[in-house]
Design a protein around this motif. Structure first.
Motif, PDB file in Angstrom:
ATOM      1  N   ALA A 173      -3.236  -9.250   2.614  1.00 35.23           N
ATOM      2  CA  ALA A 173      -2.591  -8.018   2.167  1.00 35.23           C
ATOM      3  C   ALA A 173      -3.449  -7.322   1.113  1.00 35.23           C
ATOM      4  CB  ALA A 173      -1.200  -8.327   1.609  1.00 35.23           C
ATOM      5  N   ALA A 174      -4.004  -8.115   0.205  1.00 35.01           N
ATOM      6  CA  ALA A 174      -4.893  -7.554  -0.825  1.00 35.01           C
ATOM      7  C   ALA A 174      -6.134  -6.949  -0.179  1.00 35.01           C
ATOM      8  CB  ALA A 174      -5.275  -8.642  -1.824  1.00 35.01           C
ATOM      9  N   ALA A 175      -6.687  -7.625   0.837  1.00 36.90           N
ATOM     10  CA  ALA A 175      -7.884  -7.122   1.520  1.00 36.90           C
ATOM     11  C   ALA A 175      -7.587  -5.799   2.213  1.00 36.90           C
ATOM     12  CB  ALA A 175      -8.386  -8.148   2.534  1.00 36.90           C
ATOM     13  N   LEU A 176      -6.390  -5.648   2.770  1.00 43.92           N
ATOM     14  CA  LEU A 176      -6.047  -4.400   3.446  1.00 43.92           C
ATOM     15  C   LEU A 176      -6.002  -3.246   2.450  1.00 43.92           C
ATOM     16  CD1 LEU A 176      -5.377  -3.125   6.142  1.00 43.92           C
ATOM     17  CD2 LEU A 176      -2.963  -3.581   5.694  1.00 43.92           C
ATOM     18  N   GLY A 177      -5.392  -3.485   1.288  1.00 44.73           N
ATOM     19  CA  GLY A 177      -5.376  -2.453   0.261  1.00 44.73           C
ATOM     20  C   GLY A 177      -6.784  -2.069  -0.161  1.00 44.73           C
ATOM     21  N   LYS A 178      -7.639  -3.069  -0.311  1.00 41.13           N
ATOM     22  CA  LYS A 178      -9.035  -2.810  -0.686  1.00 41.13           C
ATOM     23  C   LYS A 178      -9.769  -2.035   0.407  1.00 41.13           C
ATOM     24  CE  LYS A 178     -11.477  -6.308  -2.247  1.00 41.13           C
ATOM     25  NZ  LYS A 178     -12.398  -7.480  -2.276  1.00 41.13           N
ATOM     26  N   ALA A 179      -9.543  -2.404   1.673  1.00 40.64           N
ATOM     27  CA  ALA A 179     -10.212  -1.719   2.781  1.00 40.64           C
ATOM     28  C   ALA A 179      -9.851  -0.238   2.804  1.00 40.64           C
ATOM     29  CB  ALA A 179      -9.824  -2.378   4.108  1.00 40.64           C
ATOM     30  N   PHE A 180      -8.577   0.060   2.598  1.00 43.76           N
ATOM     31  CA  PHE A 180      -8.157   1.462   2.575  1.00 43.76           C
ATOM     32  C   PHE A 180      -8.863   2.215   1.441  1.00 43.76           C
ATOM     33  CE2 PHE A 180      -3.699   0.654   4.617  1.00 43.76           C
ATOM     34  CZ  PHE A 180      -4.333   0.341   5.815  1.00 43.76           C
ATOM     35  N   GLN A 181      -8.942   1.584   0.279  1.00 45.32           N
ATOM     36  CA  GLN A 181      -9.560   2.280  -0.849  1.00 45.32           C
ATOM     37  C   GLN A 181     -11.066   2.450  -0.668  1.00 45.32           C
ATOM     38  OE1 GLN A 181      -9.472   0.757  -5.079  1.00 45.32           O
ATOM     39  NE2 GLN A 181      -8.391   2.693  -5.330  1.00 45.32           N
TER      40      GLN A 181
END
Length: 315
Positions: A173-181
């Motif tokens: 979930a943290a990686a997904l937020g980072k990918a979007f940013q």
């Protein structure tokens, strides 16, 4: 539509319903891709997601307000007031005042047991934007992104639900937020530079002969220098790798929530496709996913979402 969502979420009190309505309006206006994906969630889940978006957008708007010479001082004051109201309400049950984004997000945090530390980390990164305009290396940027992006994924987890422990799903979930940013950072280099900020590691840019002056030349001439193109291609590959880290997390989510996350992931990753297709000419055009494509991907997601709800039950 919003009334039925609020009914499904058990939001009855009139002023609280109005606060959630305002957050939904903010999401629909400013987060078109995110909003489209949110439509695939069960009605009971949507208000909480809108509340988190509205809260984050409100903090971001504070950073972009005040153009006068006291700009940063006023931003800092407003951000501190915003933070104090949040913690007073979360920790001591005090009223949130007339800010609907705070009213809604406090209700969401209590309902889903979202830790106050995640909000603290988020606001910590927002404070960094008041003084930090460049990041010397990847480690410095990662510290910023944890609070500004990764915690968003972690805040969403209890709303989306998981099939196992939340801790097992958290890294993805943290990686997904980072990918979007990271995608936003690449798409918005031109816009961020106009605000005096560069969200790319300075040492990695320097390895290609790129610094702020070179980026400013590209901006002034509306073209991407060959050195900058090389540097952006490297950052593009980094973002792609983070999406790869995020994908396995979808299977760890509640089945009814998966179609929403799949659509969001696909549409955001396609922004990277557009950046590559325009050969990194991000100073003369904005890389976007067209409305027709958004509707196509979202439409396919609707079918998956309904199937998931029928098989597993909607919330």
């Amino acid at each position: 539509m919003i009334g039925s969502e609020l009914d499904a979420a058990g939001v009855r009190e009139p002023s609280l319903r109005e606060a959630y309505r305002k957050c939904r309006e903010i999401n629909a206006q400013h987060g078109k891709t995110f909003f489209a994906a949110t439509r695939l969630l069960a009605p009971s889940q949507r208000p909480a997601v809108h509340a988190l978006y509205g809260f984050a957008r409100r903090a971001d708007d504070i950073l972009d307000d005040f153009d006068d010479s006291r700009g940063n001082e006023l931003r800092a004051e407003q951000l501190q007031k915003f933070s104090t109201q949040l913690y007073d309400s979360l920790g001591e049950g005090k009223p949130c005042g007339d800010d609907p984004t705070l009213t809604a997000v406090v209700d969401t945090a209590r309902k889903y047991d979202i830790g106050w530390d995640l909000f603290d980390d988020f606001l910590g990164s927002m404070r960094m934007d008041l003084t930090v305009t460049d990041y010397p290396d990847r480690a410095a940027l990662e510290r910023y992104m944890y609070g500004s992006a990764e915690v968003i994924g972690l805040q969403l987890l209890p709303i989306l639900g998981t099939v196992g422990s939340r801790e097992d799903a958290a890294p993805h979930a943290a990686a997904l937020g980072k990918a979007f940013q990271l995608t936003n950072f690449l798409r918005d280099v031109d816009e961020d530079l106009r605000r005096g900020r560069v969200y790319l590691p300075a040492d990695e840019l320097a390895a290609h002969g790129v610094d702020r002056d070179v980026l400013s030349w590209c901006q002034a001439n509306r073209r991407t220098d060959v050195r900058v193109r090389s540097a952006l291609a490297e950052q593009h590959a980094v973002a792609r790798a983070v999406y790869t880290q995020a994908w396995p997390g979808i299977e760890k989510l509640d089945p009814a929530s998966r179609p929403c996350v799949v659509v969001a992931l696909k549409l955001y990753s396609e922004i990277l496709d557009r950046i590559e297709e325009i050969d990194f000419e991000i100073f003369s055009q904005r890389a976007t996913v067209g409305k027709v494509r958004r509707l196509t991907v979202a439409g396919a997601g609707v079918a998956r979402a309904w199937g998931a709800r029928l098989r597993h039950g909607s919330r």
